[in-house]
Design a protein around this motif. Structure first.
Motif, PDB file in Angstrom:
ATOM      1  N   SER A  94       0.862  -1.183   0.000  1.00 55.20           N
ATOM      2  CA  SER A  94       0.000   0.000   0.000  1.00 55.20           C
ATOM      3  C   SER A  94       0.902   1.238   0.000  1.00 55.20           C
ATOM      4  O   SER A  94       1.727   1.411   0.899  1.00 55.20           O
ATOM      5  CB  SER A  94      -0.900   0.012   1.231  1.00 55.20           C
ATOM      6  OG  SER A  94      -1.663   1.192   1.281  1.00 55.20           O
ATOM      7  N   ILE A  95       0.747   2.069  -1.030  1.00 51.12           N
ATOM      8  CA  ILE A  95       1.595   3.249  -1.188  1.00 51.12           C
ATOM      9  C   ILE A  95       0.688   4.451  -1.395  1.00 51.12           C
ATOM     10  O   ILE A  95      -0.234   4.408  -2.207  1.00 51.12           O
ATOM     11  CB  ILE A  95       2.543   3.103  -2.390  1.00 51.12           C
ATOM     12  CG1 ILE A  95       3.403   1.845  -2.240  1.00 51.12           C
ATOM     13  CG2 ILE A  95       3.422   4.339  -2.534  1.00 51.12           C
ATOM     14  CD1 ILE A  95       4.239   1.525  -3.466  1.00 51.12           C
ATOM     15  N   GLU A  96       0.971   5.534  -0.654  1.00 51.32           N
ATOM     16  CA  GLU A  96       0.128   6.729  -0.748  1.00 51.32           C
ATOM     17  C   GLU A  96       0.990   7.974  -0.795  1.00 51.32           C
ATOM     18  O   GLU A  96       2.034   8.049  -0.137  1.00 51.32           O
ATOM     19  CB  GLU A  96      -0.803   6.782   0.463  1.00 51.32           C
ATOM     20  CG  GLU A  96      -1.846   7.863   0.416  1.00 51.32           C
ATOM     21  CD  GLU A  96      -2.861   7.743   1.548  1.00 51.32           C
ATOM     22  OE1 GLU A  96      -3.561   8.740   1.786  1.00 51.32           O
ATOM     23  OE2 GLU A  96      -2.938   6.685   2.181  1.00 51.32           O
ATOM     24  N   CYS A  97       0.534   8.959  -1.564  1.00 52.34           N
ATOM     25  CA  CYS A  97       1.220  10.250  -1.651  1.00 52.34           C
ATOM     26  C   CYS A  97       0.184  11.353  -1.547  1.00 52.34           C
ATOM     27  O   CYS A  97      -0.828  11.328  -2.259  1.00 52.34           O
ATOM     28  CB  CYS A  97       1.972  10.352  -2.978  1.00 52.34           C
ATOM     29  SG  CYS A  97       2.853  11.914  -3.182  1.00 52.34           S
ATOM     30  N   ASN A  98       0.423  12.307  -0.665  1.00 52.01           N
ATOM     31  CA  ASN A  98      -0.480  13.441  -0.477  1.00 52.01           C
ATOM     32  C   ASN A  98       0.294  14.743  -0.566  1.00 52.01           C
ATOM     33  O   ASN A  98       1.304  14.919   0.125  1.00 52.01           O
ATOM     34  CB  ASN A  98      -1.152  13.379   0.901  1.00 52.01           C
ATOM     35  CG  ASN A  98      -2.015  12.154   1.062  1.00 52.01           C
ATOM     36  OD1 ASN A  98      -2.942  11.938   0.297  1.00 52.01           O
ATOM     37  ND2 ASN A  98      -1.707  11.334   2.044  1.00 52.01           N
TER      38      ASN A  98
END
Length: 199
Positions: A94-98
């Motif tokens: 799971s990879i997230e960028c904000n």
């Protein structure tokens, strides 16, 4: 009658304070936007090694568009928070960028860029020259910390990239390393020393 007059006065006062706020679309020309992990917000990204593939599917992909907000009166307080969010997953990754900013430069909302890898966070700011760097405060929410290095150039799968962020994950992480190239996003990662390159 007195209540009606007071109500009308109140409506007039509130109505006269109402205004419209034009909120820009997310500004992709900002230096911080050039370090998004998934700059094109594709539905799916494929990474391959010599004999296998890993697909990451979009769990969330949002970028602010131009909008006009009705402000004032009894409506919620107005601001122009602009966001560029991408979250991609498969069964084990799971990879997230904000990236979030206020177009009117309200410092409360000038968040640095946030990366999240299987629950482990790291935050960065971007220098005026476009170099990625740690904020002054602690850069991780979990211990042990994610380590990182700025690389001028690196060749991955026969392709040379410039301005690359190399992230070294803590021991026992699902993914050992990530490589993020400016303007390209996440270009590679490794699992148990097996390298996967973006197709």
């Amino acid at each position: 009658m007195r209540r009606l007059i007071l109500h009308l006065v109140w409506v007039f006062i509130v109505g006269s304070c109402a205004y419209e706020l034009e909120c820009e679309e997310f500004d992709r020309s900002l230096e911080i936007a050039k370090w998004h992990l998934f700059p094109t917000l594709d539905v799916e990204y494929t990474f391959s090694s010599d004999n296998q593939e890993i697909k990451l599917s979009q769990g969330m992909g949002k970028i602010s568009e131009f909008e006009i907000k009705e402000c004032g009166g009894v409506k919620i307080k107005c601001n122009c928070i602009r966001y560029f969010i991408g979250k991609y997953t498969n069964d084990s990754i799971s990879i997230e960028c904000n990236i979030i900013y206020d177009q009117h430069e309200n410092q409360i909302y000038r968040s640095p860029i946030s990366y999240k890898f299987n629950g482990k966070h790291i935050w960065f700011e971007i220098s005026s020259s476009g170099q990625i760097q740690s904020p002054v405060y602690d850069t991780t929410s979990l211990d042990p910390a994610i380590e990182y290095r700025n690389l001028n150039t690196i060749t991955l799968d026969g392709q040379e990239y410039q301005n690359v962020l190399h992230l070294i994950m803590p021991e026992q992480s699902e993914v050992d390393h990530y490589w993020v190239a400016r303007n390209e996003g996440l270009v590679a990662f490794s699992i148990d020393s097996v390298f996967y390159y973006k197709k």
